[in-house]
Design a protein around this motif. Structure first.
Motif, PDB file in Angstrom:
ATOM      1  N   ASP A 147       1.459  -1.312   0.104  1.00 26.03           N
ATOM      2  CA  ASP A 147       0.047  -0.034  -0.052  1.00 26.03           C
ATOM      3  C   ASP A 147       0.474   1.567   0.085  1.00 26.03           C
ATOM      4  O   ASP A 147       1.942   1.343   0.602  1.00 26.03           O
ATOM      5  N   LEU A 148       0.533   2.378  -0.732  1.00 26.70           N
ATOM      6  CA  LEU A 148       1.094   3.173  -0.483  1.00 26.70           C
ATOM      7  C   LEU A 148      -0.157   4.637   0.081  1.00 26.70           C
ATOM      8  O   LEU A 148      -1.597   4.966  -0.846  1.00 26.70           O
ATOM      9  N   GLN A 149       0.513   5.163   0.939  1.00 30.10           N
ATOM     10  CA  GLN A 149      -1.184   5.903   2.218  1.00 30.10           C
ATOM     11  C   GLN A 149      -0.240   7.182   1.401  1.00 30.10           C
ATOM     12  O   GLN A 149       1.309   7.743   1.834  1.00 30.10           O
ATOM     13  N   MET A 150      -1.079   8.294   1.066  1.00 31.32           N
ATOM     14  CA  MET A 150      -0.074   9.936   0.303  1.00 31.32           C
ATOM     15  C   MET A 150      -1.105  10.433   1.072  1.00 31.32           C
ATOM     16  O   MET A 150      -2.621  10.717   1.003  1.00 31.32           O
ATOM     17  N   ASN A 151      -1.071  11.886   1.423  1.00 31.10           N
ATOM     18  CA  ASN A 151      -1.542  12.356   3.015  1.00 31.10           C
ATOM     19  C   ASN A 151      -0.889  14.030   2.191  1.00 31.10           C
ATOM     20  O   ASN A 151       0.534  13.954   1.443  1.00 31.10           O
ATOM     21  N   GLY A 152      -1.221  14.779   2.288  1.00 36.30           N
ATOM     22  CA  GLY A 152      -0.991  16.033   2.097  1.00 36.30           C
ATOM     23  C   GLY A 152      -0.718  16.609   0.442  1.00 36.30           C
ATOM     24  O   GLY A 152      -0.184  17.086  -0.088  1.00 36.30           O
ATOM     25  N   LEU A 153      -1.855  15.985  -0.358  1.00 33.81           N
ATOM     26  CA  LEU A 153      -1.417  15.740  -2.039  1.00 33.81           C
ATOM     27  C   LEU A 153      -1.557  17.134  -2.106  1.00 33.81           C
ATOM     28  O   LEU A 153      -2.181  17.681  -1.978  1.00 33.81           O
ATOM     29  N   LYS A 154      -0.362  17.278  -3.900  1.00 33.88           N
ATOM     30  CA  LYS A 154      -0.381  18.387  -4.469  1.00 33.88           C
ATOM     31  C   LYS A 154      -0.743  18.423  -5.906  1.00 33.88           C
ATOM     32  O   LYS A 154      -0.564  17.354  -6.029  1.00 33.88           O
ATOM     33  N   PRO A 155      -1.141  19.010  -6.297  1.00 37.03           N
ATOM     34  CA  PRO A 155      -1.046  18.734  -8.014  1.00 37.03           C
ATOM     35  C   PRO A 155      -0.235  18.728  -8.715  1.00 37.03           C
ATOM     36  O   PRO A 155      -0.636  17.217  -9.333  1.00 37.03           O
ATOM     37  N   GLU A 156       1.472  18.785  -8.137  1.00 35.79           N
ATOM     38  CA  GLU A 156       2.220  17.898  -9.288  1.00 35.79           C
ATOM     39  C   GLU A 156       2.604  16.781  -8.863  1.00 35.79           C
ATOM     40  O   GLU A 156       2.696  16.167  -9.310  1.00 35.79           O
ATOM     41  N   ASP A 157       1.743  15.990  -7.272  1.00 33.75           N
ATOM     42  CA  ASP A 157       1.515  14.523  -7.328  1.00 33.75           C
ATOM     43  C   ASP A 157       0.839  13.727  -8.474  1.00 33.75           C
ATOM     44  O   ASP A 157       0.416  12.544  -8.633  1.00 33.75           O
ATOM     45  N   THR A 158      -0.138  14.655  -9.574  1.00 39.49           N
ATOM     46  CA  THR A 158      -0.760  13.895 -10.512  1.00 39.49           C
ATOM     47  C   THR A 158       0.246  13.399 -11.915  1.00 39.49           C
ATOM     48  O   THR A 158       1.338  14.025 -12.096  1.00 39.49           O
ATOM     49  N   ALA A 159      -0.309  12.310 -11.227  1.00 37.37           N
ATOM     50  CA  ALA A 159       0.904  11.254 -12.531  1.00 37.37           C
ATOM     51  C   ALA A 159      -0.470  10.064 -12.744  1.00 37.37           C
ATOM     52  O   ALA A 159      -1.342   9.579 -11.975  1.00 37.37           O
ATOM     53  N   VAL A 160      -0.302   8.883 -13.260  1.00 41.95           N
ATOM     54  CA  VAL A 160      -0.103   7.408 -13.728  1.00 41.95           C
ATOM     55  C   VAL A 160       0.821   6.740 -12.656  1.00 41.95           C
ATOM     56  O   VAL A 160       2.200   6.494 -12.506  1.00 41.95           O
ATOM     57  N   TYR A 161       0.354   6.268 -11.185  1.00 38.94           N
ATOM     58  CA  TYR A 161       0.889   5.566 -10.755  1.00 38.94           C
ATOM     59  C   TYR A 161       1.582   4.434 -10.743  1.00 38.94           C
ATOM     60  O   TYR A 161      -0.036   3.556 -11.070  1.00 38.94           O
ATOM     61  N   TYR A 162       2.286   3.726 -10.532  1.00 32.70           N
ATOM     62  CA  TYR A 162       2.890   2.533 -10.663  1.00 32.70           C
ATOM     63  C   TYR A 162       3.286   1.555  -9.801  1.00 32.70           C
ATOM     64  O   TYR A 162       4.194   1.349  -9.366  1.00 32.70           O
TER      65      TYR A 162
END
Length: 122
Positions: A77-92
């Protein structure tokens, strides 16, 4: 023969959270990683975890993202907090074919999932 399946992607607001999950059929002793790729950019390292639970993060992920694994269930799992617009991507989701070591280089990973889209709005 070997499959990695990601889930949990979607749309989030800036400052929000998402939890990505990867179901794996590879041996749980292998180091597992998360990479991401935005349009026009190279695939970049996000986080990795060894079979014993040692975590490594990119500078951008450090302090915001948490990687974890359940060796019995073959999930990562990958818990992502404090997301930013620059986190936008396809995650593999990806897997090395060795254990105990961590690489930040995509070419060092052998198995790859199809990816899940993460979009963060401002």
């Amino acid at each position: 023969q070997v499959r990695l399946v990601e889930s949990g992607g979607g749309l989030a607001q800036a400052g929000g959270s998402l939890r990505l999950s990867c179901a794996a059929s590879v041996r749980t002793m292998y180091t597992m990683g998360w990479f991401r790729q935005a349009p026009g950019k190279e695939r970049e390292f996000v986080a990795a975890i060894t079979w014993t639970g040692r975590n490594t993060y990119s500078d951008s992920a450090e302090g915001r993202f948490t990687i974890s694994r359940d060796n019995a269930k073959n999930t990562v799992d990958l818990q992502m907090n404090g997301l930013k617009p620059e986190d936008t991507a396809v995650y593999y989701c990806s897997s090395m074919i060795r254990s105990g070591s961590v690489s930040l280089t995509a070419s060092d990973y052998y198995y790859w999932g199809q990816g899940t889209q993460v979009t963060v709005s401002s």
